[in-house]
Motif scaffolding. Structure first.
Motif, PDB file in Angstrom:
ATOM      1  N   LEU A 643    -103.354 -43.289 -30.789  1.00 16.75           N
ATOM      2  CA  LEU A 643    -104.130 -44.450 -30.355  1.00 16.75           C
ATOM      3  C   LEU A 643    -103.238 -45.625 -29.977  1.00 16.75           C
ATOM      4  O   LEU A 643    -103.725 -46.651 -29.499  1.00 16.75           O
ATOM      5  N   GLN A 644    -101.939 -45.493 -30.204  1.00 11.84           N
ATOM      6  CA  GLN A 644    -101.030 -46.592 -29.861  1.00 11.84           C
ATOM      7  C   GLN A 644    -100.631 -46.494 -28.386  1.00 11.84           C
ATOM      8  O   GLN A 644    -100.458 -45.393 -27.868  1.00 11.84           O
ATOM      9  N   GLN A 645    -100.466 -47.651 -27.805  1.00  8.13           N
ATOM     10  CA  GLN A 645     -99.973 -47.707 -26.428  1.00  8.13           C
ATOM     11  C   GLN A 645     -98.667 -46.926 -26.337  1.00  8.13           C
ATOM     12  O   GLN A 645     -98.493 -46.049 -25.510  1.00  8.13           O
ATOM     13  N   GLU A 646     -97.741 -47.273 -27.214  1.00  7.09           N
ATOM     14  CA  GLU A 646     -96.482 -46.560 -27.362  1.00  7.09           C
ATOM     15  C   GLU A 646     -96.433 -46.104 -28.818  1.00  7.09           C
ATOM     16  O   GLU A 646     -96.461 -46.945 -29.714  1.00  7.09           O
ATOM     17  N   ALA A 647     -96.373 -44.805 -29.028  1.00 10.58           N
ATOM     18  CA  ALA A 647     -96.397 -44.329 -30.404  1.00 10.58           C
ATOM     19  C   ALA A 647     -95.176 -44.852 -31.159  1.00 10.58           C
ATOM     20  O   ALA A 647     -94.053 -44.779 -30.672  1.00 10.58           O
ATOM     21  N   TRP A 846     -92.734 -36.578 -28.247  1.00  9.76           N
ATOM     22  CA  TRP A 846     -91.717 -37.527 -27.785  1.00  9.76           C
ATOM     23  C   TRP A 846     -92.122 -38.273 -26.518  1.00  9.76           C
ATOM     24  O   TRP A 846     -91.748 -39.428 -26.331  1.00  9.76           O
ATOM     25  N   GLY A 847     -92.936 -37.661 -25.669  1.00 10.28           N
ATOM     26  CA  GLY A 847     -93.357 -38.298 -24.427  1.00 10.28           C
ATOM     27  C   GLY A 847     -94.184 -39.553 -24.634  1.00 10.28           C
ATOM     28  O   GLY A 847     -94.394 -40.326 -23.698  1.00 10.28           O
ATOM     29  N   THR A 848     -94.678 -39.776 -25.857  1.00  6.77           N
ATOM     30  CA  THR A 848     -95.520 -40.953 -26.090  1.00  6.77           C
ATOM     31  C   THR A 848     -94.729 -42.096 -26.725  1.00  6.77           C
ATOM     32  O   THR A 848     -95.292 -43.151 -26.997  1.00  6.77           O
ATOM     33  N   TYR A 849     -93.437 -41.880 -26.985  1.00 11.70           N
ATOM     34  CA  TYR A 849     -92.643 -42.927 -27.638  1.00 11.70           C
ATOM     35  C   TYR A 849     -92.165 -43.974 -26.622  1.00 11.70           C
ATOM     36  O   TYR A 849     -92.296 -43.788 -25.411  1.00 11.70           O
ATOM     37  N   SER A 850     -91.566 -45.046 -27.130  1.00  8.99           N
ATOM     38  CA  SER A 850     -90.959 -46.056 -26.257  1.00  8.99           C
ATOM     39  C   SER A 850     -89.852 -45.390 -25.449  1.00  8.99           C
ATOM     40  O   SER A 850     -89.314 -44.361 -25.846  1.00  8.99           O
ATOM     41  N   SER A 851     -89.489 -46.015 -24.327  1.00  9.91           N
ATOM     42  CA  SER A 851     -88.509 -45.355 -23.468  1.00  9.91           C
ATOM     43  C   SER A 851     -87.160 -45.243 -24.176  1.00  9.91           C
ATOM     44  O   SER A 851     -86.430 -44.281 -23.990  1.00  9.91           O
ATOM     45  N   LYS A 852     -86.861 -46.209 -25.028  1.00 16.19           N
ATOM     46  CA  LYS A 852     -85.596 -46.141 -25.764  1.00 16.19           C
ATOM     47  C   LYS A 852     -85.600 -44.926 -26.705  1.00 16.19           C
ATOM     48  O   LYS A 852     -84.658 -44.143 -26.749  1.00 16.19           O
ATOM     49  N   ARG A 853     -86.711 -44.770 -27.409  1.00 14.36           N
ATOM     50  CA  ARG A 853     -86.825 -43.647 -28.323  1.00 14.36           C
ATOM     51  C   ARG A 853     -86.862 -42.317 -27.555  1.00 14.36           C
ATOM     52  O   ARG A 853     -86.271 -41.333 -27.979  1.00 14.36           O
ATOM     53  N   GLN A 854     -87.551 -42.341 -26.423  1.00  9.99           N
ATOM     54  CA  GLN A 854     -87.603 -41.113 -25.610  1.00  9.99           C
ATOM     55  C   GLN A 854     -86.209 -40.641 -25.228  1.00  9.99           C
ATOM     56  O   GLN A 854     -85.914 -39.437 -25.254  1.00  9.99           O
ATOM     57  N   ALA A 855     -85.345 -41.596 -24.883  1.00 10.35           N
ATOM     58  CA  ALA A 855     -83.986 -41.225 -24.473  1.00 10.35           C
ATOM     59  C   ALA A 855     -83.255 -40.569 -25.645  1.00 10.35           C
ATOM     60  O   ALA A 855     -82.498 -39.605 -25.463  1.00 10.35           O
TER      61      ALA A 855
END
Ligand code: TRP
Ligand code: ZN
Length: 882
Positions: A643-647, A846-855
């Motif tokens: 439910l979070q914009q960015e998990a 992982w696709g729902t995390y912030s871009s920093k975390r995704q990297a």
């Protein structure tokens, strides 16, 4: 012993298997005789199969599967084959021109169970030898088509050293047993299974096991001997599993009219096991943690789980064994149905309401999560590379939900008529999910009733992945008392399925007016994209009555009705459907936790929740402690992440900690009163007292978080007390808190249970999931702990699974947690591909995390992808990389 062929399982990208390519195997194999000679270093398996060409089959090569087998000899009708007659590769045996008439194929192979770390086929666990053949392990024992639609009668002779392997078990009935003529150090047993079964239900166990014996008389008077085989010393911990088995046997007779069909029912407990348990015909094999238990060594939740898994495996005797799957795409035919049956069993024996809530919460946090990610797949997949990757919550739990929806749509009586027809019509066959739905529908309409929904459309549930969302819009005409509902269903795209069609969604609903007396429950069948409903003649108040939606969790969907918090508080207070009441609370909790996690606590809403809880906690409030504990439990992490914009898992973790502290402080007097109220019942034996213990654990967590030092020391004391439930509740309550009681509690638990691997695994899990500044270092030292067994999936899952649940450490901002996990999965994959590929799914969101975390996760996934991987783990990693 000689070295075997190169490990076939390592590093090959397997070809894709597709449902549309299904063809029956061109031979029948009416009988198989296995002769298994267990030597001191290797095992020799002679296999004699009768093969009969299918009527009308073209002349063709005979292709048999075989992995890590060393072929010693091969003969057809007693004539040895010439090397040019056949071809052996790492995965199969091809006989180029087999006879076109019935013939006998005899192969002799050597296998090395001691070197087999995969826990499939025949392998060593401690001092014993055991098998796991589902899904494709039989091919590691002998050459065979190894597909579920080839059904045979098995006869098995086992020969082994008498001292090392005094107990020799296989399926069916023991025909003869005794010393081996000419060698007094060895003995033999011959087993014959009169039923027709697929190879995945074959089992064999050899070891030094002690048995606990009991008996069950079926309602038609058959005497069944029940034996539980455990390692010497474990006998005192078998009573719960044995009682569970007898309850399961009685329940299947009472509810489904299904009796056990053989004279013997054996169960073996094994320490090294990839999954929970396995339903081999008359020889169930269990992960020892799902057998060995009593109130001192297992928690209430574990006792209930054991009871349900024992039932699950027993129920498979009909839903799985007597009626099996035509191919592995039909896996949910047996698993979805058997989960449905074990859920009903638990509901009947305990609380239907709490079981439904438990299952709904579990579905939302595991299956919905799977359905929303890169490994989403339909209940009936249409392609796979490694079938082991499809033993998923979608196949099991969503599969069970589809059957439950059929029951809701048809009503109990008609549904059970359909079930009876299914068991009658397909007994002895390998069937499909289409066969199942057809039998249910025909049975339900056998007295000429209309079906009431479109059967073909319903079947889309089996083919379409993804969780539908139902949006509900309301129009309230307060002067005329007319409520208009506009409902809309949609399912988001999933990998390989961009476009979705409308499903048949049973919606149970009711209106709950402000006076708190709920109206009658109604069933609305949503089968179009849009649907409207006009309710007239309602009392003309300013606000419409509260809307109670998806009562009983009538469909595995999300819904969005823009309900104001006042409406949800009304439902939380007055709804008469336990699920809907709980769900109203969950919706409020979601808003509360999400607001906290995003740094903007909603003080108003938290205040209203405190007030609502005060009412429930007060002496005249909610009386059932289990219901109270359930209403007070926060939604699961995965559900909130979605439910979070960015998990942001760490933010959610911190929010939950902060809320426990605040709620613990604000409600302290009421919480302490409740603790005192339930205290006299804490020692009641399961299933009594479980609600009281559950509530105590939850209150401990809140009060300990709020700094209550008396509660902290009570919790610490419980770790050395007589109840495992309270000990674990105490450890959980203390775990988030950096306090001396936590460290003491963990140390005491360690010292008390270190000699008992089954229990000690929970210490590994606790240690690995405890948030500490040096968390990663601690976890990596657990892998070096003298009592850590890297070959035991339970231990590996405890440490690495526990670590994945250590949200602050696993999700560390520098990516060290992801990196570490990737390295461990690579190492594990060499030993045990099934466990490694399941664990790899920790990265699936992982696709729902912030871009920093995704990297950071991407780097770990790239590292995985670059490694030598089994086809199992390769498939999962590639799915996650997209
Ligand atoms: N059929 C088992 C069940 O009842 C699942 C299972 C047990 C399994 N062991 C396995 C599946 C090994 C694949 C591999 O749920
Ligand atoms: Zn099962």
């Amino acid at each position: 012993m000689q070295t075997l062929l190169p490990m076939a399982s390592a590093s090959i990208t397997a070809p894709t298997i597709r449902l549309k390519d299904y063809k029956p195997f061109p031979w029948r194999i009416p009988s198989i005789a296995l002769d298994v000679v267990i030597g001191s270093d290797a095992v020799e398996v002679s296999c004699c199969m009768e093969l009969t060409p299918l009527l009308g089959a073209e002349p063709q090569a005979l292709v048999l599967q075989g992995v890590d087998l060393l072929l010693q000899s091969i003969a057809i009708d007693d004539n040895a084959l010439k090397p040019s007659d056949y071809n052996v590769t790492a995965e199969r045996l091809v006989i180029h021109q087999p006879p076109q008439v019935p013939f006998q194929l005899k192969t002799v192979c050597r296998i090395d169970p001691q070197a087999n770390t995969s826990l499939e086929g025949l392998y060593a666990s401690g001092g014993m030898l055991t098998t796991q053949c589902e899904a494709e392990g039989f091919r590691r024992i002998t050459y065979h088509p190894d597909r579920p639609d080839v059904l045979s009668r098995f006869t098995v002779r086992i020969e082994a050293d008498r001292e090392r392997y005094p107990v020799l078990l296989s399926n069916g009935n023991a025909l003869s047993a005794g010393p081996l003529a000419g060698d007094p150090t060895r003995h033999e047993v011959t087993w014959e299974d009169p039923s027709l079964k697929p190879s995945y239900l074959f089992a064999l166990v050899a070891g030094n096991l002690n048995e606990v014996c009991d008996r069950f008389v079926t309602r038609s008077g058959r005497n069944v001997t029940l034996r539980l085989h455990v390692e010497p010393g474990d006998e005192p911990f078998t009573a719960h599993a044995m009682e569970s088995l007898k309850r399961s046997m009685a329940w299947d007779e009472q509810v489904y009219g299904l009796e056990y069909d053989l004279d013997e029912f054996n169960t073996v407990a094994v320490r090294h096991f990839n999954m929970g348990a396995m339903e081999n015909k008359s020889l169930n094999i269990f992960n020892s943690k799902l057998v060995l238990a009593d109130a001192e060594t297992a928690s209430d939740a574990e006792l209930e789980r054991i009871e349900s898994v024992v039932a699950h495996e027993y129920f498979h005797n009909w839903s799985g064994n007597r009626i099996t799957c035509r191919d592995w795409f039909q896996l949910s035919l047996k698993e979805g149905l058997t989960v449905f049956r074990d859920q009903c069993f638990t509901a009947d024996l305990h609380s239907e309401a709490l079981k439904r809530i438990e299952d709904a919460a579990m579905l939302r946090n595991t299956q919905f999560r799977e359905d929303a990610g890169p490994t989403a797949h339909p209940v009936k997949p249409d392609a796979y590379q490694a079938i082991d990757n499809f033993y998923t919550t979608t196949i099991y739990e969503k599969g069970a939900e589809l059957i439950r929806m059929l029951r809701t749509l048809l009503g109990e009586t008609r549904f059970m008529r359909g079930m009876a027809l299914y068991f009658k019509r397909h007994d002895g066959e390998a069937a499909t999910t289409d066969d199942f739905v057809s039998a249910i529908v025909e049975g339900a309409c056998s007295q000429g009733e209309p079906l009431g929904f479109d059967c073909e459309q319903f079947k889309r549930w089996y083919d379409q992945a993804g969780t539908p969302t139902v949006t509900v819009k309301r129009d309230w005409d307060s002067t005329r008392g007319v409520l208009r509902l506009s409902l809309r269903q949609s399912t988001p795209p999933t990998p390989g399925q961009p476009k979705k069609l409308p499903l048949v969604i049973p919606l149970l609903w009711a209106l709950v007016p402000a006076n708190g007396v709920p109206g009658e429950e109604q069933l609305l069948v949503l089968d179009q994209e849009e649907h409207t409903l006009e309710l007239k003649g309602l009392p003309c108040s300013e606000q419409p009555p509260a809307l109670s939606l998806f009562r009983q969790f009538s469909a595995p969907v999300h819904w969005e009705a823009s309900q104001e918090s006042a409406e949800l508080f009304t439902l939380l207070a007055c709804d008469n459907d336990p699920f809907a009441r709980w769900d109203a609370g969950q919706q409020l909790w979601r808003r509360i936790v999400l607001a906290r996690a995003s740094g903007t606590p909603n003080a108003d809403l938290e205040g209203q929740m405190l007030e609502a809880l005060s009412v429930l906690l007060a002496a005249a409030g909610e009386q059932d402690p289990a219901v109270l504990a359930t209403l007070m439990a926060f939604p699961g992490g995965p559900e909130l992440e979605a439910l979070q914009q960015e998990a942001d898992p760490p933010a959610l973790y911190r929010a939950a900690c902060a809320l426990r502290e605040k709620f613990g402080q604000s409600l302290a007097p009421l919480l302490r009163e409740r603790l005192d109220l339930v205290a006299p019942d804490l020692a009641l034996a399961w299933p009594e007292g479980q609600g009281q213990r559950q509530l105590t654990g939850l209150i401990w967590a809140w009060l300990a978080a709020a700094g209550d030092s008396a509660v902290r020391s009570d919790a610490l004391a419980a770790v050395s007390g007589p109840s495992m439930t309270l000990a674990r509740a105490a450890l959980r309550a203390l775990q988030p808190l950096d306090c001396p009681e936590r460290e003491d509690a963990l140390r005491q638990f360690h010292d008390r249970w270190q000699e008992k691997p089954v229990i000690f695994d929970s210490w590994f899990a606790l240690e690995a999931s405890t948030p500490r500044a040096d968390g990663l270092q601690r976890v990596s030292s657990l892998l070096q702990h003298p009592r850590f067994d890297p070959m035991a999936p339970n231990a590996v899952r405890a440490v690495l699974g526990g670590f994945a649940g250590n949200l602050l450490v696993f999700h560390a901002e520098d990516g060290s947690g992801y990196q570490f996990m990737a390295e461990q999965i690579i190492a594990l994959d060499q030993r045990n591909a099934i466990t490694a590929s399941r664990l790899a799914k920790v990265f699936s969101r992982w696709g729902t995390y912030s871009s920093k975390r995704q990297a950071l996760v991407k780097a770990a996934l790239d590292q995985l992808s670059a490694a030598q991987l089994s086809s199992n783990t390769r498939e999962v990693v590639e799915m996650m990389l997209g």
